[in-house]
Design an enzyme around this catalytic site. Sequence first.
Site, PDB file in Angstrom:
ATOM      1  CB  SER A  96       5.382  -4.243   1.050  1.00 40.12           C
ATOM      2  OG  SER A  96       4.010  -4.088   1.497  1.00 40.12           O
ATOM      3  CB  SER A 147       1.314  -3.915  -0.676  1.00 37.98           C
ATOM      4  OG  SER A 147       2.525  -2.908  -0.912  1.00 37.98           O
ATOM      5  CE  LYS A 196       2.525  -5.590   4.186  1.00 35.55           C
ATOM      6  NZ  LYS A 196       2.206  -4.714   3.159  1.00 35.55           N
TER       7      LYS A 196
END
Lengths: 490, 88, 487
Positions: C156, C180, C81
């Site tokens: 996310s 997330s 990420k």
Amino acid sequence: MAKPMPSEAANEFIPGWEMVIGLEVHCELKTRTKLFCGCTNSFGHEPNTNICPVCLGLPGSLPVINESAVELAVRIGLSLNCKVDESIFHRKNYFYPDMPKDYQVSQYERAINENGYLELPLSKKMVRIERAHIEEDTGKSTHVGGGGGRIHGADHSLVDYNRAGIPLVEIVSAPDLRSADEAREYVSELRAILVASGASDGKMEEGSLRVDANVSVRRLGSEEFGTRCEIKNLNSLRSLVRAIEYEAQRQVELINSGERVIQQTRHWNEDQGVTTAMRSKEEAYDYRYFPEPDLVPLSPSDEWIAEIQGRIGLLPAARRERMASLFASVSAGSTLDQIVTAVGLGLDDLVVAAVECGADPKLALARATNEVASDIGNLSNLTVANFSDLLMMEFESKLSATQAKTVLSKMLESGSGPQEVAKSLGFEALDASILEGLVDQVISGSPKEWERFSMGEDQLSGFFIGQVMKLSKGRADGKAVTSILRSKRA
Amino acid sequence: MANLAKLALSEEEELMYTGQLAAILDHARDIMALDTADLSPTAHPLELRNVFRRDVETPSLDRDEVMSQAPAAEEGRFMVPRILGEAP
Amino acid sequence: MTPSTVGLGAAEIAKLVRSKQISAQEVAEEHLALVRLQDPVLNSFLQITDDAAIASAKAVDAKVAKGEDPGELAGVPVALKDNLVTRGFATTCASQILKGWRPPYTATVVEKITRAGGVVLGKTNLDEFAMGSSTENSSFGPTRNPYDLNRVPGGSSGGSAAAVAARFAPLALGSDTGGSIRQPAALCGIVGVKPTYGMVSRYGLIAFASSLDQIGPFARSVKDAALMLQVIAGHDPRDSTSLESGVPDLLSDIDGGVEGLRIGIIEELIDGVAPMVGSAIAEAANSLSAQGAKVEYVSVPAVRYGLSAYYLIAPAEASSNLARYDGVRYGLRVAGQDMNETYISSRTKGFGPEVKRRIMLGTFALSSGYYDAYYGKAQKVRTMIINSFQKAYERFDVLLSPTAPTTAFELGAKAADPLSMYLSDVCTIPTNLAGHPAMSVPYGLGENEMPIGVQILAPALGEVNMLRVARAVEKGSPLIRRKLFWE
Ligand SMILES: [Mg+2]
Ligand SMILES: [Zn+2]
């Protein structure tokens, strides 16, 4: 005819008025590394060379508390008779370019040290310490293109983060001080405590001790506090005194002219000798304090606190007692003043050691608090042995007082021993027979004066000493000349 | 709020945000009604205490690498436009 | 021709590489080729680090050739990420304010992955600063769901979830502040784990809400997720909130079954979820019962208040964490007449609307006069939630709930109404407030033929039991999978 003014307390600055002062002292801790990272805690390096992701506040970086910083903070707390307790860190949020994260990590609700006190050495007054908490220092901005490096009128600024994250302890006093002199006494005693406890080097000139003063005034006898102003940027004892006196005067004048004092932060301008408004309470910042989620609470155990207590050196009060014990009696006055000065400057170890080597305590104290104090930057050039040798030479009249002072100054400059320096200055004590010859020469040159002296006009000894001094080019010792004169008269 | 957070909002945005924040705070009314008098606040999920590092130096960053990311720099320092006041 | 390694699990790839049946370089090249070909549509990667990937794959191969152990993740492609800092490689948080920033250091978890032989393929898309539940808040365009390109992957960590689901990599890292990792794992039909707070170092994770953030793995199987967690977990002296207690062996007991385990279904989190999501949870529970677990419904009343507490606490911390993006030291600067103007113009230009919304919400919650009523209150509710969980864990070893109330929604469906978007985290948020571990395991398809996730929650450091139950859910789950967009 106007009545004479009633006698006022010595420290009262304007008849009928009283100052109320509280001080916030920021003290840099003498650790090897910064508060939350392993960057070096030392000065004089190229800008931005002692920075890492943590003290530069880079995204993703996290702080870890330096154990030594906590220990030194606890030393300060214990030395100021505080309660050392569990504490937490908060974030103080505000935008400023010298703050890498745009928040300062500081202790807000629960400080590591709370509710202590400090006793002023001369007046014996107790000043309450509200708290002594840990926080991180900011970076340093240089303002370019304005007048004299000032922020006002500058074109742009350059930021160096080497200082960002240096550990500080902020010591907050209660508003217990009542004059600029008391404030000075408080700061110099506090500095002595910080140095003696090993927490700080206490160098105000280098910024390792920075003072903010909260000043208000009130009519004498009033119990209420007036509106206070906080003065920033006080980096010497002299500025502290000047700024407080200026500010108190300003406030009294405002009130006397029917105006109100506005609560505000003011900046001390050293060159112009005035304080100027930075911003007022109305535009006070909302710091949005909240618990720092990247750190866990500090909870020093009783055992650790006891261990730390054991590592604190002799504190100023104990040091003063130790020095006083060298004298038969010390009442208020010059000796006490000198003792306070010597301890305040950290010269007491030198004096005590010299006395242990056989030096005269009074002489040792006098030379330390005058000649040594005035060149304290060169203290490392002076060994105890050399200092006590010099004192012995003076005590045994091998050097006159004036000569001894000169020799001591040179010793501090060069690091040489007293004999060597005295010799190079031609201060070697004159051989007794040479001195006698000089005295005879003067006597024969001034028969009238000699006759009067012989008749008992003692005050003429000064004349003869002066003449001998002249002849010997200052090498003669006055006391020795006197004794020769006396023996010849008999 | 926008000023404290150093953000500028157009009138339109201000209107939108005000409405949305009101809705979110309105939703939060469910907790406002709760009796939490006997509860202490939780700032952190961990019970840890006294996490320290030893006072030992670690290498700092290479200045050139750091300064290469600066929007503006001069003589090894970060350059910023004029600052209108002392730090609060 | 060698059979493709694309679609193989992490453990399988590592085994093949360690036993020299395939080179790490081939594995990397095969995966990179697929990414190059298919990701332009999906937009799961913000940056593909080909050269570095090939270089680290070669390093693994060199170790294998010399007979050295290249590590548990030998040659396994990993996606990161883009809120994990990587030295020398742009790290953006999907924000204009960090566009082009090359950090001078690397996150602890990334170092651990590299040390274990993992091969980083690149950085994945996310909602800007991890604020969102759909990956639509990225300033570099949304990521799409690999099963239906009109739908969101969740967020996310939507880029990481989509990449693993699309077979671009068998493993990825995400971060979970309010769900997330788990929510996008559910929406993409893969496994996602949020570990106990403090189990994985946050050093190098760009903070959203520090007291809630935790890094965790994405994988297509429970075992691979456990393998990755084992690699990244452990004490880090650079993170004060990193736990000192050693990490238990997460894999040896994973097939131990659920015989005798007490499992509670959280009543409050079943209410109001999509019908097929609700029935999937019931089926998963039945399957666990059939495998010998004692399953019951349990009330955890305070979880209802999670959302409200979270949307005060997380923005408050974020408003402070995101203050440093000020145009002085790195990132975007939009020059103004003076410093203050520069702050305002840089931040106004650099942050997207959701980030601004949360900064303002958090600034408000902390401001003088409102602190006690909002932030202070939320912290007390946090205590209430912890107590409520604690009570449940006196009777149960693990808890069960849906991961998300619905399956993946369409792009744009919730964009205009932040509150409706926030509600998609209602099941995942309470665990973050408590600091407990939780994970999502896929369980068949639901509404619109999209994947459903079952959430398994455990008390602090309850990862071993959690993974065992997850493995049992996985074993009992229906073996249906919708085709990927490129299949
Ligand atoms: Mg302070
Ligand atoms: Zn540093």
